[in-house]
Design a protein around this motif. Structure first.
Motif, PDB file in Angstrom:
ATOM      1  N   PRO A  54       0.818  -1.208   0.000  1.00  0.00           N
ATOM      2  CA  PRO A  54       0.000   0.000   0.000  1.00  0.00           C
ATOM      3  C   PRO A  54       0.862   1.272   0.000  1.00  0.00           C
ATOM      4  O   PRO A  54       1.981   1.261   0.492  1.00  0.00           O
ATOM      5  CB  PRO A  54      -0.802  -0.110   1.295  1.00  0.00           C
ATOM      6  CG  PRO A  54      -0.841  -1.575   1.596  1.00  0.00           C
ATOM      7  CD  PRO A  54       0.486  -2.106   1.145  1.00  0.00           C
ATOM      8  N   GLN A  55       0.266   2.341  -0.562  1.00  0.00           N
ATOM      9  CA  GLN A  55       1.031   3.555  -0.820  1.00  0.00           C
ATOM     10  C   GLN A  55       1.076   4.459   0.412  1.00  0.00           C
ATOM     11  O   GLN A  55       0.070   4.678   1.084  1.00  0.00           O
ATOM     12  CB  GLN A  55       0.407   4.309  -2.005  1.00  0.00           C
ATOM     13  CG  GLN A  55       1.384   5.059  -2.864  1.00  0.00           C
ATOM     14  CD  GLN A  55       1.675   6.466  -2.362  1.00  0.00           C
ATOM     15  OE1 GLN A  55       1.114   6.911  -1.377  1.00  0.00           O
ATOM     16  NE2 GLN A  55       2.549   7.180  -3.062  1.00  0.00           N
ATOM     17  N   ASN A  56       2.257   4.972   0.709  1.00  0.00           N
ATOM     18  CA  ASN A  56       2.450   5.936   1.792  1.00  0.00           C
ATOM     19  C   ASN A  56       2.856   7.255   1.138  1.00  0.00           C
ATOM     20  O   ASN A  56       3.859   7.290   0.424  1.00  0.00           O
ATOM     21  CB  ASN A  56       3.573   5.437   2.714  1.00  0.00           C
ATOM     22  CG  ASN A  56       3.936   6.398   3.823  1.00  0.00           C
ATOM     23  OD1 ASN A  56       3.276   7.401   4.041  1.00  0.00           O
ATOM     24  ND2 ASN A  56       5.015   6.100   4.541  1.00  0.00           N
ATOM     25  N   PRO A  57       2.057   8.335   1.285  1.00  0.00           N
ATOM     26  CA  PRO A  57       1.064   8.616   2.320  1.00  0.00           C
ATOM     27  C   PRO A  57      -0.403   8.469   1.908  1.00  0.00           C
ATOM     28  O   PRO A  57      -1.293   8.796   2.687  1.00  0.00           O
ATOM     29  CB  PRO A  57       1.340  10.089   2.606  1.00  0.00           C
ATOM     30  CG  PRO A  57       1.653  10.653   1.245  1.00  0.00           C
ATOM     31  CD  PRO A  57       2.427   9.566   0.540  1.00  0.00           C
ATOM     32  N   ARG A  70      -9.127   5.894   2.862  1.00  0.00           N
ATOM     33  CA  ARG A  70      -8.547   4.610   2.472  1.00  0.00           C
ATOM     34  C   ARG A  70      -8.528   3.662   3.663  1.00  0.00           C
ATOM     35  O   ARG A  70      -8.835   4.059   4.786  1.00  0.00           O
ATOM     36  CB  ARG A  70      -7.127   4.814   1.931  1.00  0.00           C
ATOM     37  CG  ARG A  70      -7.042   5.766   0.750  1.00  0.00           C
ATOM     38  CD  ARG A  70      -7.736   5.173  -0.483  1.00  0.00           C
ATOM     39  NE  ARG A  70      -7.482   5.974  -1.674  1.00  0.00           N
ATOM     40  CZ  ARG A  70      -8.372   6.762  -2.251  1.00  0.00           C
ATOM     41  NH1 ARG A  70      -9.585   6.877  -1.729  1.00  0.00           N
ATOM     42  NH2 ARG A  70      -8.071   7.439  -3.349  1.00  0.00           N
ATOM     43  N   ASN A  71      -8.129   2.421   3.425  1.00  0.00           N
ATOM     44  CA  ASN A  71      -8.231   1.389   4.457  1.00  0.00           C
ATOM     45  C   ASN A  71      -6.938   0.608   4.635  1.00  0.00           C
ATOM     46  O   ASN A  71      -6.955  -0.572   4.953  1.00  0.00           O
ATOM     47  CB  ASN A  71      -9.363   0.420   4.101  1.00  0.00           C
ATOM     48  CG  ASN A  71     -10.694   1.135   3.993  1.00  0.00           C
ATOM     49  OD1 ASN A  71     -11.253   1.577   4.979  1.00  0.00           O
ATOM     50  ND2 ASN A  71     -11.186   1.280   2.766  1.00  0.00           N
ATOM     51  N   ALA A  72      -5.809   1.278   4.441  1.00  0.00           N
ATOM     52  CA  ALA A  72      -4.515   0.609   4.591  1.00  0.00           C
ATOM     53  C   ALA A  72      -3.519   1.583   5.183  1.00  0.00           C
ATOM     54  O   ALA A  72      -3.588   2.793   4.951  1.00  0.00           O
ATOM     55  CB  ALA A  72      -4.012   0.098   3.243  1.00  0.00           C
ATOM     56  N   ILE A  76      -4.276   1.081  -2.442  1.00  0.00           N
ATOM     57  CA  ILE A  76      -3.886  -0.311  -2.686  1.00  0.00           C
ATOM     58  C   ILE A  76      -4.073  -0.547  -4.179  1.00  0.00           C
ATOM     59  O   ILE A  76      -5.155  -0.319  -4.724  1.00  0.00           O
ATOM     60  CB  ILE A  76      -4.774  -1.296  -1.900  1.00  0.00           C
ATOM     61  CG1 ILE A  76      -4.752  -0.964  -0.411  1.00  0.00           C
ATOM     62  CG2 ILE A  76      -4.325  -2.733  -2.130  1.00  0.00           C
ATOM     63  CD1 ILE A  76      -5.807  -1.715   0.385  1.00  0.00           C
ATOM     64  N   TYR A  77      -3.029  -0.987  -4.859  1.00  0.00           N
ATOM     65  CA  TYR A  77      -3.129  -1.175  -6.304  1.00  0.00           C
ATOM     66  C   TYR A  77      -3.856  -2.472  -6.631  1.00  0.00           C
ATOM     67  O   TYR A  77      -3.636  -3.505  -5.990  1.00  0.00           O
ATOM     68  CB  TYR A  77      -1.737  -1.190  -6.936  1.00  0.00           C
ATOM     69  CG  TYR A  77      -0.982   0.112  -6.762  1.00  0.00           C
ATOM     70  CD1 TYR A  77      -1.594   1.331  -7.022  1.00  0.00           C
ATOM     71  CD2 TYR A  77       0.342   0.116  -6.329  1.00  0.00           C
ATOM     72  CE1 TYR A  77      -0.921   2.528  -6.861  1.00  0.00           C
ATOM     73  CE2 TYR A  77       1.032   1.311  -6.166  1.00  0.00           C
ATOM     74  CZ  TYR A  77       0.396   2.513  -6.425  1.00  0.00           C
ATOM     75  OH  TYR A  77       1.072   3.694  -6.261  1.00  0.00           O
ATOM     76  N   SER A  78      -4.705  -2.408  -7.633  1.00  0.00           N
ATOM     77  CA  SER A  78      -5.393  -3.609  -8.109  1.00  0.00           C
ATOM     78  C   SER A  78      -4.405  -4.467  -8.902  1.00  0.00           C
ATOM     79  O   SER A  78      -3.340  -4.006  -9.311  1.00  0.00           O
ATOM     80  CB  SER A  78      -6.573  -3.225  -8.997  1.00  0.00           C
ATOM     81  OG  SER A  78      -6.109  -2.628 -10.203  1.00  0.00           O
ATOM     82  N   LEU A  79      -4.779  -5.720  -9.125  1.00  0.00           N
ATOM     83  CA  LEU A  79      -3.922  -6.611  -9.915  1.00  0.00           C
ATOM     84  C   LEU A  79      -3.691  -6.063 -11.315  1.00  0.00           C
ATOM     85  O   LEU A  79      -2.581  -6.137 -11.851  1.00  0.00           O
ATOM     86  CB  LEU A  79      -4.549  -8.005  -9.991  1.00  0.00           C
ATOM     87  CG  LEU A  79      -4.103  -9.022  -8.942  1.00  0.00           C
ATOM     88  CD1 LEU A  79      -4.858 -10.332  -9.125  1.00  0.00           C
ATOM     89  CD2 LEU A  79      -2.592  -9.266  -9.021  1.00  0.00           C
TER      90      LEU A  79
END
Length: 556
Positions: A255-258, A411-413, A262-265
């Motif tokens: 997952p990306q910070n900041p 977001r959720n990550a 979340i990238y899809s497949l």
């Protein structure tokens, strides 16, 4: 900083230092279009965001490289130093600084301290006190391979010989940059991104970063704010090559910070295919992979893909500091099928090794299998509790932001929320962003401003929510105080000196997505929840001038 640190080949540290301290001002307020249009070859390392190089005294005791390291340390650690000098403590220092700036999980000390002090952790044998294989003890590398096979959902068992162990992912970025790039060459990365990467790749290897700028506007093929697309990567790469900059690799944070994306497949496959077309290595940082705290969001690891487009140029890193809430234990791991890369990185492990007793503890932590062979304590105890606590803390902070009418990406990550404070900047410059950052710090709450992540739009901030309730409550009270004071000041300023309604850096309701719901696959397009829709409506009402243009008199 507000400009790319990609520099021409062969630029040495001495030249870089003279550029940094010789040019003086010009720091944070540069116009974005001007900054993007400036040739890459003309851009220099710019750390004006936190310190003024004109005030910097070159030390006669340090080399040019040492002086640059000194500038970096002073520029990136001002808030961190202030926090450690005046740290909040509920009993001993209730007026101290609350740290919402450092990405740490402070919710699981009870669980981790109990696990790390159980009897199986306390082993002391001769091999643990002697020099190991610099790639890491084989017993640990085997456990890492098994662990990643399970949690990354790898289609086939991952191999221990492809695992390398270092003391944290920062060391991994340094080592990979050094063995994949020559001095003066570059790595491609999308902004905003975790700013520590700049330091990791530059200070040791003199490797630069080329930026693919993301912004909040949804245009072209974008479906969400700050969306990374292949088109943006292509443009950044071609611009760099046109200026004679050699780009060797692409960094992906997932997952990306900041942002918390979340990238899809399909997105991952597109990015990897892009890299293969241009013969770029891909460094994938998945350090938050087990910190996805909502069931509706699904993380896809690169190691779980059926087929990698270019396995010899794909390198995946992970560590325990985030997912297991132990940032003080320095442990990171690299998985690569390329043995040339593995051996080159291993030669640098001499400087970045993990001590034997810690390797044993990490192996025991990961060697957690129930009767079915699947992890038991990790799945049934730790992750279940950690995700519930992260979700509750995230809900508290985002509810507070909604009450304040502050836009953010939902977001959720990870441990962070990416917040839009642009309405609290009257002129929309990075200087004003820095003043707001200092205002928060003066009011005893440490945040991270967008410039620290190379964000192209002034006014975005990152807040860490993975903290105990009493600190979240007090910290949000202090944030509310600053924002309410700033709102009153802007109103007073506007009465004295009305400004243009169409300012750069302030979005209107047509191009801004507010309280953005979690990113899902296109099939879920209609799934925004009521809270998100209410938030969107509230922001559109606040930002629209419809009521001013359509008065009762005009209607009559």
């Amino acid at each position: 900083s507000s400009s790319s640190v990609a520099m021409p080949r062969g630029l040495d540290f001495s030249q870089a230092l003279s550029e940094m301290v010789g040019t003086g001002g010009g720091g944070g307020g540069g116009d974005l279009q001007e900054m993007r249009a400036r040739p890459l070859a003309g851009r220099r390392v710019d750390v004006h965001g936190f310190c003024n190089p004109s005030d910097f005294q070159r030390s006669p005791y340090l080399s040019a490289r040492g002086n640059i390291a000194n500038i970096f340390r002073g520029s990136t650690e001002e808030g961190y130093k202030a926090y450690h000098a005046d740290k909040y403590d509920e009993d001993k220092n209730p007026n101290g600084i609350i740290n919402f700036g450092t990405s740490e999980n402070k919710l699981c000390f009870d669980l981790m301290s109990k696990r790390l002090t159980q009897t199986d952790m306390n082993l002391m044998e001769p091999p643990l006190l002697q020099y190991p294989d610099w790639k890491g003890h084989m017993f640990l590398r085997e456990e890492v391979a098994r662990f990643l096979t399970y949690y990354c959902k790898a289609p086939a068992p991952l191999k221990a010989e492809n695992v390398i162990v270092l003391n944290g992912c920062g060391s991994l970025f340094s080592a990979l940059a050094t063995v994949l790039c020559d001095p003066g060459e570059a790595v491609l990365i999308a902004t905003p991104f975790y700013g520590g990467i700049t330091q990791s790749v530059f200070l040791y290897g003199n490797v630069k970063l080329v930026y693919a700028y993301l912004d909040s506007k949804i245009t072209g093929t974008s479906t969400r704010p700050f969306q990374l697309t292949v088109e943006k990567l292509e443009k950044a790469l071609q611009d760099a090559r046109a200026e004679g900059v050699t780009v060797r690799a692409l960094i992906l944070l997932n997952p990306q910070n900041p942002l918390g994306d979340i990238y899809s497949l399909s997105e991952l496959r597109d990015y990897l295919e892009f890299a293969k077309r241009h013969e770029l290595h891909v460094i994938v940082d998945e350090i938050y992979m087990l910190s996805v705290f909502d069931e509706s969001a699904t993380f896809h690891s690169v190691l779980g893909m059926d087929r990698l487009p270019d396995p010899q140029r794909t390198h995946v890193m992970w560590g325990i500091s985030k997912d297991f809430a132990v940032s003080g234990i320095r442990f990171g791991t690299l998985y690569t099928e390329n043995q040339d890369v593995a051996n080159a990185v291993a030669s640098l492990c001499y400087f970045h090794g993990v001590c034997g007793p810690v390797q044993h503890k990490v192996a025991q932590l990961l060697r957690d299998r129930g009767e079915s062979g699947a992890p038991y304590w990790i799945n049934q105890v730790y992750l279940r509790a950690n995700h519930a606590r992260l979700k509750a803390a995230h809900t508290y902070v985002t509810d507070e932001l909604k009450t304040l009418g502050v836009p953010f990406l939902n977001r959720n990550a990870g441990f962070f929320v990416w917040i839009d404070f642009r309405k609290y900047l009257r002129t929309g410059t990075f200087e004003e962003e820095m003043l707001l950052w200092r205002r928060f710090l003066d009011n005893k709450v440490l945040l991270s401003c967008g410039k620290a992540f190379e964000c192209s739009e002034p006014g975005w901030f990152r807040i860490i929510f993975a903290d105990k309730t009493h600190r979240l409550q007090l910290g949000m009270q202090r944030i509310r105080k600053v924002l309410e004071e700033r709102e009153q000041e802007i109103l007073a300023e506007e009465k004295e000196q009305p400004c243009q309604s169409d300012q750069d850096g302030k979005a209107d309701s047509t191009d801004e997505v507010i309280f953005v719901s979690r990113h899902q696959e296109p099939t879920c397009a209609g799934s925004s929840n009521l809270g998100d829709l209410i938030g969107l409506l509230q922001q559109q009402m606040r930002s629209s001038d419809w009521l001013q243009k359509n008065t009762a008199e005009q209607s009559a």
